[in-house]
Enzyme design. Structure first.
Site, mmCIF file in Angstrom:
data_model
loop_
_atom_site.group_PDB
_atom_site.id
_atom_site.type_symbol
_atom_site.label_atom_id
_atom_site.label_comp_id
_atom_site.label_asym_id
_atom_site.label_seq_id
_atom_site.Cartn_x
_atom_site.Cartn_y
_atom_site.Cartn_z
ATOM 1 C CE LYS A 25 -52.008 60.717 63.877
ATOM 2 N NZ LYS A 25 -51.563 59.378 63.410
ATOM 3 C CG ASN A 26 -50.303 60.765 59.708
ATOM 4 O OD1 ASN A 26 -50.374 60.360 60.879
ATOM 5 N ND2 ASN A 26 -51.281 60.596 58.834
ATOM 6 C CB CYS A 119 -55.773 48.861 63.165
ATOM 7 S SG CYS A 119 -56.066 50.565 63.542
ATOM 8 N NE ARG A 124 -53.909 51.341 59.480
ATOM 9 C CZ ARG A 124 -53.788 52.494 60.105
ATOM 10 N NH1 ARG A 124 -54.380 52.686 61.258
ATOM 11 N NH2 ARG A 124 -53.071 53.466 59.597
ATOM 12 C CG ASP A 310 -55.832 60.082 57.502
ATOM 13 O OD1 ASP A 310 -56.332 58.964 57.665
ATOM 14 O OD2 ASP A 310 -54.620 60.322 57.667
ATOM 15 N NE ARG A 402 -53.962 56.871 68.299
ATOM 16 C CZ ARG A 402 -53.918 55.760 67.597
ATOM 17 N NH1 ARG A 402 -54.909 54.913 67.659
ATOM 18 N NH2 ARG A 402 -52.885 55.499 66.839
HETATM 19 C C1 UD1 Z 1 -50.731 56.273 56.880
HETATM 20 C C2 UD1 Z 1 -51.267 57.307 57.841
HETATM 21 C C3 UD1 Z 1 -52.769 57.237 57.911
HETATM 22 C C4 UD1 Z 1 -53.369 57.332 56.522
HETATM 23 C C5 UD1 Z 1 -52.735 56.322 55.584
HETATM 24 C C6 UD1 Z 1 -53.192 56.486 54.148
HETATM 25 C C7 UD1 Z 1 -49.492 57.544 59.486
HETATM 26 C C8 UD1 Z 1 -49.046 57.338 60.884
HETATM 27 N N1 UD1 Z 1 -50.705 57.058 59.161
HETATM 28 O O1 UD1 Z 1 -51.075 54.999 57.416
HETATM 29 O O2 UD1 Z 1 -53.231 58.304 58.722
HETATM 30 O O3 UD1 Z 1 -54.752 57.102 56.596
HETATM 31 O O4 UD1 Z 1 -51.304 56.470 55.594
HETATM 32 O O5 UD1 Z 1 -52.950 57.768 53.700
HETATM 33 O O6 UD1 Z 1 -48.807 58.168 58.686
HETATM 34 N N2 UD1 Z 1 -51.205 47.947 53.179
HETATM 35 C C9 UD1 Z 1 -50.960 46.622 52.927
HETATM 36 N N3 UD1 Z 1 -49.749 46.102 53.297
HETATM 37 C C10 UD1 Z 1 -48.790 46.860 53.915
HETATM 38 C C11 UD1 Z 1 -49.059 48.213 54.187
HETATM 39 C C12 UD1 Z 1 -50.280 48.739 53.809
HETATM 40 O O7 UD1 Z 1 -51.790 45.912 52.368
HETATM 41 O O8 UD1 Z 1 -47.718 46.328 54.242
HETATM 42 C C13 UD1 Z 1 -52.524 48.516 52.825
HETATM 43 C C14 UD1 Z 1 -53.310 48.925 54.059
HETATM 44 O O9 UD1 Z 1 -54.019 47.839 54.609
HETATM 45 C C15 UD1 Z 1 -54.237 49.976 53.515
HETATM 46 C C16 UD1 Z 1 -53.389 50.639 52.418
HETATM 47 O O10 UD1 Z 1 -52.335 49.729 52.130
HETATM 48 O O11 UD1 Z 1 -55.352 49.381 52.918
HETATM 49 C C17 UD1 Z 1 -52.805 51.978 52.842
HETATM 50 O O12 UD1 Z 1 -51.977 51.830 53.936
HETATM 51 P P1 UD1 Z 1 -50.717 52.750 54.204
HETATM 52 O O13 UD1 Z 1 -50.551 53.747 53.103
HETATM 53 O O14 UD1 Z 1 -49.574 51.860 54.519
HETATM 54 O O15 UD1 Z 1 -51.178 53.513 55.505
HETATM 55 P P2 UD1 Z 1 -50.377 53.686 56.831
HETATM 56 O O16 UD1 Z 1 -48.953 53.990 56.535
HETATM 57 O O17 UD1 Z 1 -50.704 52.588 57.770
#
Ligand code: UD1
Length: 424
Positions: A25-26, A119, A124, A310, A402
């Protein structure tokens, strides 16, 4: 959305058999977003049948693409893009919709989307996405819960250093950078296999990306991308969940269509617990779980190649019946233990202290009525229920769907007594 369906699990049946792992999915979500950048028809094989993927297809259709599914293949024709706004209803449905920002902006020079709300697994934020795009020339205004992004002079390359190796931010930068003017460098980039998959696909389209899978990625902007075909990588998280399901029933499982090298963050934890895992060439894993499982040493969730956040939830379910004390430290998302209170209804002995979860293994779990409140936590409840005596009823199945393609059929095919009751 089907929010009233329930899974009914009569636990205690040993899992034994073979499961072909679905596509990731990711990976599928950013790949579908990448199609927006291409004038023509892109074909994605091994695209999982999931509500999140449906939501991505709905976004594509909404902005003017032709999007069709035939079996596991999704075809996206983005020859004509007529819209660059993602409506609030679709943004709310899936936070991953953020991944369309980079591509819509790269293709049309403008994108308007509603701010993704808080979320269930943590706040996030998207500051890293926005700061990177601003460095690339985007002018972004945030008003009334909407983000308005424009590129008055087009996107240009930039040297971006992420303060955290965010998966989504790295993907959005890649998507925005491939058609930008000049070279983009991403330092402290995420190294997840899904990033590599996206980069490989974009390169098939004609992009010039190097270094994906390492902490610095270079993107040399090109003027146009050409349509191509791509096969989505296997879902390592789904594979890990089914491994936990087999292990908690002290079962035996063969996984096919998987990539064992992408699971080095958690297979050693299973081995430490007493589960025997053999990886074969050709994308196969054989797992055999002994009668007695023991607690692993402290597990910390980390960016790839560390232990993935995850699979933390399915592993906490597994550890609930392992002998001894298991400790999980969640370093990525602050609120990713919401499933724990439900595990306790089954008789698990768990203490939570902020980002630390301590589990005392119990001899038995027993069936109860549970409610899934997010995707991986929901899957963890299924894992635990497979080992619980008697009947467990899980509501909130829509969260599980999902990310898991007919979880009830997959598990039933390997010996679980599980069925889904559709809402009437
Ligand atoms: C993706 C995955 C999710 C997985 C996560 C970490 C998808 C659709 N989802 O989520 O399943 O659990 O990677 O492996 O691919 N952060 C910030 N600012 C930002 C972006 C992120 O502070 O602009 C923080 C987030 O709050 C979190 C951490 O960084 O604490 C990791 O987030 P991120 O790696 O961005 O995860 P996602 O891309 O949302």
């Amino acid at each position: 959305m089907d929010i009233r369906s329930r899974l009914i699990i009569n636990g205690g049946k040993r899992i034994e058999g073979e499961i072909a792992v679905q596509g990731s999915k990711n990976s599928a979500l950013p790949l579908l977003s990448a199609a927006v950048l291409v004038h023509g028809e892109c074909v994605f094989h091994n695209c999982p049948r999931l509500t999140d993927v449906d939501a991505a297809c709905r976004i594509l259709t909404r902005i003017g693409c032709k999007c069709q599914r035939s079996g596991d293949t999704v075809t996206v024709d983005a020859q004509h893009i007529s819209e660059n706004e993602i409506p609030e209803s679709l943004m709310r449905r899936m936070r991953g919709s953020m991944i369309f920002l980079g591509s819509i902006l790269g293709r049309t020079g403008r994108c308007r989307l509603s701010f993704p709300g808080g979320c269930e697994i943590g706040s996030r934020p998207i500051d890293l996405h926005l700061s990177a795009l601003r460095q690339m020339g985007a002018v972004i205004t945030e008003e009334h819960g909407y983000l308005d992004c424009e590129t008055p002079t087009g996107l240009h390359g930039a040297k971006i250093t992420l303060s955290f190796s965010s998966v989504g931010a790295t993907e959005n930068i890649l998507l925005a950078a491939v058609l930008a003017n000049g070279t983009t460098e991403i330092h402290n980039a995420a190294r997840e296999p899904e990033i590599v998959d996206l980069a490989e696909c974009l390169n098939k389209f004609g992009a010039k990306i190097s270094g994906a899978g390492e902490s610095t990625i270079y993107v040399e902007g090109v003027s146009k991308l050409e349509p191509s075909e791509h096969t989505v990588i296997p879902d390592r998280i789904v594979a890990g969940t089914y491994m936990c399901a087999a292990a908690i029933t002290r079962g035996e499982l063969i996984l096919t269509h998987c990539e064992p090298s992408q699971m080095n963050g958690f297979i050693p934890v299973l081995e430490q617990m007493g589960v025997r895992v053999y990886a074969y060439g050709g994308g196969k894993i054989y797992l055999n779980s002994r009668k007695k499982l023991v607690a692993p040493s402290t597990v910390r969730t980390m960016p790839y190649p560390g232990f993935p956040t995850d699979v933390q939830a399915p592993f906490t379910a597994l550890c609930s019946t392992a002998e001894g004390t298991s400790v999980f430290v969640e370093t990525i998302f602050e609120n990713r233990f919401r499933h724990v209170s439900e595990l306790m209804r089954l008789g698990a002995s768990v203490k939570l202290e902020g980002r630390v979860c301590v589990i005392e293994g119990v001899k038995k779990l027993s069936g109860a009525k549970l409610c899934a409140s997010e995707l991986r936590g929901g899957a963890a409840l299924v894992v635990a229920a497979l080992a619980a005596d008697g009947i467990t009823e899980i509501s909130g199945v829509n969260y599980i769907e999902r990310g898991y393609e007919s979880i009830e059929n997959e598990l039933r095919s390997v010996g679980a007594d599980i069925k889904k009751i559709q809402a009437i």
